[in-house]
Design an enzyme around this catalytic site. Structure first.
Site, PDB file in Angstrom:
ATOM      1  N   GLU A 190       7.172  42.367   8.876  1.00  0.00           N
ATOM      2  CA  GLU A 190       6.318  43.064   7.921  1.00  0.00           C
ATOM      3  C   GLU A 190       6.739  42.748   6.482  1.00  0.00           C
ATOM      4  O   GLU A 190       7.890  42.378   6.210  1.00  0.00           O
ATOM      5  CB  GLU A 190       6.378  44.578   8.171  1.00  0.00           C
ATOM      6  CG  GLU A 190       5.537  45.432   7.240  1.00  0.00           C
ATOM      7  CD  GLU A 190       4.040  45.112   7.293  1.00  0.00           C
ATOM      8  OE1 GLU A 190       3.676  43.956   6.997  1.00  0.00           O
ATOM      9  OE2 GLU A 190       3.247  46.027   7.603  1.00  0.00           O
ATOM     10  N   HIS A 249       1.307  45.505  16.332  1.00  0.00           N
ATOM     11  CA  HIS A 249       2.158  46.261  17.256  1.00  0.00           C
ATOM     12  C   HIS A 249       1.601  47.661  17.520  1.00  0.00           C
ATOM     13  O   HIS A 249       0.777  48.183  16.752  1.00  0.00           O
ATOM     14  CB  HIS A 249       3.573  46.377  16.688  1.00  0.00           C
ATOM     15  CG  HIS A 249       3.624  47.130  15.384  1.00  0.00           C
ATOM     16  ND1 HIS A 249       3.571  48.504  15.301  1.00  0.00           N
ATOM     17  CD2 HIS A 249       3.703  46.692  14.100  1.00  0.00           C
ATOM     18  CE1 HIS A 249       3.630  48.883  14.041  1.00  0.00           C
ATOM     19  NE2 HIS A 249       3.704  47.798  13.280  1.00  0.00           N
TER      20      HIS A 249
END
Length: 208
Positions: free
Chosen positions: A82, A9
């Site tokens: 994550e 990202h």
């Protein structure tokens, strides 16, 4: 045969501050949004049919920028979030070492079994990554080029799982809005890294 484009990202404010984001749903900042657009432009020569994405905002916003350029389907995957760092999230590594010296030392010495308080161990995230690869191969047959949009630690572990025990996660660096290209052969079931941590699509001058 297929190519898998592993994408991290774009930038967030916590990235700049050096704070552990983990499962916290931190959005892209202004620079991160620009990086996502540049990434999407850079991916125009790498068409994909599916975009497997973490369900966290910073990854989904990056995936949406790519989808808008390619009209590809986004497939949200909670397994791609994550690595969870529990009580350490929101802290810098120096703050973690200061506030949780015993837990931090235990984690450094035995990362496969130990986990941050309320977080994940390496064994747990490896299991998640293995699930991700199984789903991707099953849904594509190993014959469609795809993108995977996720996070620094998760992508590093994903590459490590792809390449086997000789590849250490610590040696795998993926910068914000970078592309790591992996080839997969359904005949041999072998993954091969073709290009790692490509950020050539990021036009540095526009981010100043």
């Amino acid at each position: 045969m297929m190519k898998i484009y592993l994408i991290r990202h774009g930038q967030t404010d916590w990235n700049i501050q050096g704070r552990i984001q983990g499962s916290h749903d931190i959005p892209l900042n202004e620079t991160g949004l620009m990086q996502a657009q540049m990434l999407a432009e850079g991916m125009e020569s790498k068409p994909v049919k599916k975009i497997f994405s973490s369900t966290l905002k910073r990854a989904l916003a990056t995936a949406e920028a790519l989808r808008n350029r390619q009209q590809a389907e986004i497939i949200p995957m909670p397994q791609l979030i994550e690595m969870e760092f529990g009580k350490w999230e929101g802290l810098t590594w120096d703050e973690i070492e200061e506030k949780y010296p015993i837990e931090y030392r235990h984690w450094v010495l035995n990362p496969s079994e130990a986990a941050p308080p309320g977080g994940e161990s390496q064994n747990q995230i490896i299991k998640r990554c293995m699930e991700v690869l199984h789903i991707i191969v099953e849904q594509t047959g190993g014959r469609e080029d795809i993108a995977v949009v996720s996070h620094g630690a998760t992508l590093a572990w994903l590459v490590s799982v792809m390449l086997g025990p000789d590849m250490q996660e610590e040696s795998i660096i993926v910068e914000n809005a970078s592309i790591t290209t992996v080839h997969y052969s359904p005949l041999t079931e072998i993954f091969t890294v073709l290009e790692r941590n490509d950020t050539s699509h990021i036009k540095k001058g526009k981010l100043i």
